[in-house]
Write an enzyme that holds these catalytic residues in place. Structure first.
Site, PDB file in Angstrom:
ATOM      1  CG  ASN A   9      -1.701   1.234   1.476  1.00  0.00           C
ATOM      2  OD1 ASN A   9      -1.794   1.935   0.306  1.00  0.00           O
ATOM      3  ND2 ASN A   9      -2.172   1.337   2.545  1.00  0.00           N
ATOM      4  CD1 TRP A  10       3.411   0.959  -3.102  1.00  0.00           C
ATOM      5  CD2 TRP A  10       3.590   2.219  -4.875  1.00  0.00           C
ATOM      6  NE1 TRP A  10       4.023   0.281  -4.300  1.00  0.00           N
ATOM      7  CE2 TRP A  10       4.173   1.140  -5.066  1.00  0.00           C
ATOM      8  CE3 TRP A  10       3.349   3.364  -5.915  1.00  0.00           C
ATOM      9  CZ2 TRP A  10       4.778   0.956  -6.420  1.00  0.00           C
ATOM     10  CZ3 TRP A  10       3.958   3.298  -7.074  1.00  0.00           C
ATOM     11  CH2 TRP A  10       4.601   1.709  -7.346  1.00  0.00           C
ATOM     12  CE  LYS A  11       0.080   3.268   4.674  1.00  0.00           C
ATOM     13  NZ  LYS A  11      -0.237   3.450   6.137  1.00  0.00           N
ATOM     14  CG  HIS A  94      -5.858   2.274   4.955  1.00  0.00           C
ATOM     15  ND1 HIS A  94      -5.636   3.129   5.876  1.00  0.00           N
ATOM     16  CD2 HIS A  94      -4.833   1.377   4.953  1.00  0.00           C
ATOM     17  CE1 HIS A  94      -4.104   2.800   6.632  1.00  0.00           C
ATOM     18  NE2 HIS A  94      -3.988   1.702   5.742  1.00  0.00           N
ATOM     19  CD  GLU A  96      -3.060   5.663   6.343  1.00  0.00           C
ATOM     20  OE1 GLU A  96      -2.790   5.872   5.521  1.00  0.00           O
ATOM     21  OE2 GLU A  96      -2.235   5.107   7.034  1.00  0.00           O
ATOM     22  CD  GLU A 166      -3.639  -2.200   7.145  1.00  0.00           C
ATOM     23  OE1 GLU A 166      -2.699  -2.492   6.750  1.00  0.00           O
ATOM     24  OE2 GLU A 166      -4.181  -1.013   7.011  1.00  0.00           O
ATOM     25  N   GLY A 172       2.076   2.301  10.636  1.00  0.00           N
ATOM     26  CA  GLY A 172       3.312   3.491  10.574  1.00  0.00           C
ATOM     27  C   GLY A 172       3.930   3.974  11.790  1.00  0.00           C
ATOM     28  CB  SER A 212       4.740  -1.659  12.071  1.00  0.00           C
ATOM     29  OG  SER A 212       4.450  -0.212  12.087  1.00  0.00           O
ATOM     30  N   GLY A 233       2.760  -1.164   4.214  1.00  0.00           N
ATOM     31  CA  GLY A 233       2.844   0.276   3.780  1.00  0.00           C
ATOM     32  C   GLY A 233       4.252   0.715   3.678  1.00  0.00           C
ATOM     33  N   GLY A 234       4.923   1.342   4.709  1.00  0.00           N
ATOM     34  CA  GLY A 234       6.537   1.642   4.550  1.00  0.00           C
ATOM     35  C   GLY A 234       7.188   0.782   3.873  1.00  0.00           C
TER      36      GLY A 234
END
Ligand code: PGA
Length: 250
Positions: A9-11, A94, A96, A166, A172, A212, A233-234
């Site tokens: 998930n590049w966001k 998500h 966010e 999640e 993150g 994470s 993500g990251g």
């Protein structure tokens, strides 16, 4: 249990101009993957991502969609538009988006149904806040989120849905849920699906952990029986880290 899927998930990261080369780089590193590999990218990166993924084992996903087919929804993107580009997956709900963009259990349900009706695989995100975990209501909340996401979806379609657990406090933050905490909730999610649709559907559904997950902790999380992959993500922004996680999914 379900099909193993590692999805990035590049966001809101990476430029359209960087996307083609990056997806090629990922594809070169995961060509022997024993699981499904997906890169979910910003809308504007989807076209070069799909182009780069052609002829590789990488699939491309979006990070959101609108639940209507077309019309006066300035700034929105429909399932047909995504499918027309060659996109195969879409992240829905998500945390966010729930937090910053007014996504609700109801819109998650509408989007999940729309994605399924257009042949896109929905990756439906659920998760509790730290406050909710400390109050001991984690499974009540997750169970509610899952049940509402699946309203009006039949068993055949339900089996195609990917659920990403999640925990919000782990996203993150560098704070991963322990493998035991993640397994407990993922097993709980499978039990909710079994309650709604029976054991066969529950076994077919892919349940990912996200929050994470990285090259160092992926193997332990992915070894758990009810964790069928990850939403990353990251660590999905670095092809080396992402490919190590893919390699840990056996
Ligand atoms: P993270 O994000 O891996 O950077 O914690 C996961 C996600 O939000 O999907």
């Amino acid at each position: 249990m379900g099909k193993y899927i590692i999805a990035g998930n590049w966001k809101m990261n990476k430029l359209p101009s960087e996307t083609y080369d990056f997806v090629k780089e990922v594809a070169a590193k995961v060509s022997n993957a024993s699981c499904e590999v997906v890169c979910c990218t910003p809308y504007v990166c989807l076209a070069p991502a799909v182009e780069a993924a052609k002829g590789t084992n990488v699939k491309i996903g979006a990070e959101n969609l609108h639940f209507e087919d077309k019309g006066a929804f300035t700034g929105e993107v429909s399932a047909d538009m995504l499918a027309d580009l060659g996109v195969e997956y879409v992240i829905i709900g998500h945390s966010e988006r729930r937090q910053y963009f007014a996504e609700t259990d109801e819109t998650v349900n509408l989007k999940t149904k729309k994605a399924l009706s257009k042949g896109l695989v929905p990756i439906v995100c659920v998760g509790e806040s730290l406050e909710q975990r400390e109050a001991g209501v984690t499974m009540d909340l997750i169970s509610m989120q899952v049940k509402k996401a699946f309203i009006g979806i039949d068993a055949a379609d339900a089996a195609k849905v990917v659920i990403a657990y999640e925990p919000i406090w782990a996203i993150g933050t560098g704070k991963t849920a322990t493998a035991e905490q993640a397994e407990e909730v993922c097993a709980g999610i499978r039990a909710v699906i079994a309650g709604l649709y029976g054991d066969d559907t529950a076994k077919a559904v892919t349940i990912q952990y996200g929050g994470s997950m990285n090259a160092g902790n992926a193997a332990e999380l992915l070894a758990k029986p009810n964790i069928d992959g990850g939403l990353i993500g990251g660590a999905s922004l670095k092809s080396e880290d992402f490919s190590v996680i893919v390699g840990a999914a056996k």
